[in-house]
Design an enzyme around this catalytic site. Structure first.
Site, mmCIF file in Angstrom:
data_model
loop_
_atom_site.group_PDB
_atom_site.id
_atom_site.type_symbol
_atom_site.label_atom_id
_atom_site.label_comp_id
_atom_site.label_asym_id
_atom_site.label_seq_id
_atom_site.Cartn_x
_atom_site.Cartn_y
_atom_site.Cartn_z
ATOM 1 N N SER A 198 0.829 -1.200 0.000
ATOM 2 C CA SER A 198 0.000 0.000 0.000
ATOM 3 C C SER A 198 0.874 1.266 0.000
ATOM 4 O O SER A 198 1.640 1.478 -0.928
ATOM 5 C CB SER A 198 -0.974 -0.037 1.179
ATOM 6 O OG SER A 198 -1.920 0.991 1.093
ATOM 7 N N ASP A 219 -0.442 -3.938 -4.081
ATOM 8 C CA ASP A 219 -1.546 -3.002 -4.292
ATOM 9 C C ASP A 219 -1.144 -1.584 -3.884
ATOM 10 O O ASP A 219 -1.675 -1.017 -2.912
ATOM 11 C CB ASP A 219 -2.799 -3.432 -3.538
ATOM 12 C CG ASP A 219 -4.074 -2.950 -4.232
ATOM 13 O OD1 ASP A 219 -4.098 -2.902 -5.479
ATOM 14 O OD2 ASP A 219 -5.037 -2.602 -3.546
ATOM 15 N N ARG A 243 5.770 8.709 -6.918
ATOM 16 C CA ARG A 243 5.154 7.421 -6.602
ATOM 17 C C ARG A 243 6.090 6.301 -7.049
ATOM 18 O O ARG A 243 7.108 6.546 -7.691
ATOM 19 C CB ARG A 243 3.814 7.263 -7.328
ATOM 20 C CG ARG A 243 3.938 7.332 -8.850
ATOM 21 C CD ARG A 243 2.684 6.807 -9.538
ATOM 22 N NE ARG A 243 2.721 6.948 -10.988
ATOM 23 C CZ ARG A 243 3.334 6.127 -11.825
ATOM 24 N NH1 ARG A 243 4.010 5.074 -11.362
ATOM 25 N NH2 ARG A 243 3.303 6.339 -13.143
ATOM 26 N N ASP A 272 12.283 2.419 -10.747
ATOM 27 C CA ASP A 272 12.856 2.513 -9.406
ATOM 28 C C ASP A 272 13.763 1.343 -9.058
ATOM 29 O O ASP A 272 14.484 1.384 -8.058
ATOM 30 C CB ASP A 272 11.747 2.632 -8.363
ATOM 31 C CG ASP A 272 11.009 3.959 -8.447
ATOM 32 O OD1 ASP A 272 11.597 4.926 -8.957
ATOM 33 O OD2 ASP A 272 9.843 4.027 -7.995
ATOM 34 N N HIS A 309 -7.731 -5.137 -0.882
ATOM 35 C CA HIS A 309 -6.467 -4.393 -0.842
ATOM 36 C C HIS A 309 -5.359 -5.252 -0.225
ATOM 37 O O HIS A 309 -4.237 -5.301 -0.730
ATOM 38 C CB HIS A 309 -6.679 -3.127 -0.011
ATOM 39 C CG HIS A 309 -5.585 -2.124 -0.077
ATOM 40 N ND1 HIS A 309 -4.981 -1.715 -1.246
ATOM 41 C CD2 HIS A 309 -4.976 -1.412 0.922
ATOM 42 C CE1 HIS A 309 -4.063 -0.800 -0.975
ATOM 43 N NE2 HIS A 309 -4.032 -0.610 0.330
#
Length: 243
Positions: A82, A107, A121, A126, A170
């Site tokens: 998350s 998620d 984000r 990355d 989630h």
């Protein structure tokens, strides 16, 4: 392992147990990042704004491990759930001694993040390989693919057995991944590669399974794009099913 909002360092221990018990005789150093001092704020926005700061601290720690203990970036994986997925992304952006091999985002949180702002984000650059498991897309998690390989169990919006409960869907991404790790030699989370999100949602991706499996450590060499896979509504989640 980096936990999410309103959680703590123990949230990812299912991953730890799966790594230690999967029978492959590999050895691991498993490190849990505890940023609960920020993540347990009752105001989501306060926690969201700390992701960059925590990611930079994790990056400094990784660089220190490299300098002091000869940590190899080639064997380094960062797992984030998350909000923790974005913390992992900021860690990958800020390491200075090398390139993180793998980031897995469970998620990745969507509220207050924008798809068109990759620098703010988790994104596919990355790490050498970024895998996302997107199980509550468009609600608590991103629906757009933000990893090099984006897995969409059951279409990526809601999960069977969760009865529309967002937090259940989630969190299901962690459960799928832990099961895949635990079964490594007999991993049955076979995925179907899709050309776009529309075909993925309609499960109209050609009908053929690929050699790509959710949670496979070899995905770094072979997985890229959008993948659909079905699951059961309760453990064991993995199934063999003709799509």
């Amino acid at each position: 392992m980096i936990h999410g909002w309103m959680s703590g360092y123990g949230a990812g221990w299912s991953i730890r147990e799966a790594l230690l018990l999967n029978g492959t005789n590999r050895q691991y150093n498993f490190i849990s990042v505890d940023w609960s001092v920020y993540a347990r704020s009752k105001f989501y926005i306060s926690s969201q704004r700390k992701c960059s700061k925590v990611g930079k601290i994790v990056a400094e720690f990784i660089d220190w491990l490299h300098d002091e203990t000869n940590l190899s970036f080639d064997s380094l994986a960062i797992y984030g759930s998350s909000l923790g997925a974005h913390v992992a992304g900021f860690a990958g952006k800020n390491v200075k001694r090398g390139k993180v091999q793998t980031i897995v985002g469970f998620d990745p949180a969507m509220p207050l993040f924008r798809y068109d702002q990759r620098e703010k984000r988790l994104c596919s650059s990355d790490a050498v390989y970024v895998e996302t498991i997107q199980t509550n897309g468009g609600f608590l998690g991103f629906f757009e693919p933000i990893g090099k390989a984006a897995f969409y169990p059951n279409g990526g919006k809601s999960q069977p057995g969760c009865d529309g409960y967002f937090f259940c869907s989630h969190g299901r991404s962690l459960e799928y991944f832990a099961e895949a790790l635990l079964q490594e030699k007999n991993n049955r989370f076979f995925a179907v590669e899709c050309s776009d999100l529309e075909s993925m949602q309609n499960a109209a991706c050609g009908g053929r399974k690929t050699r790509v499996r959710l949670g496979d450590p070899n995905n770094v060499k072979k997985a890229k794009g959008i993948y659909y896979l079905p699951t059961n509504s309760q453990p064991p989640y993995s199934i063999i099913k003709t799509l």
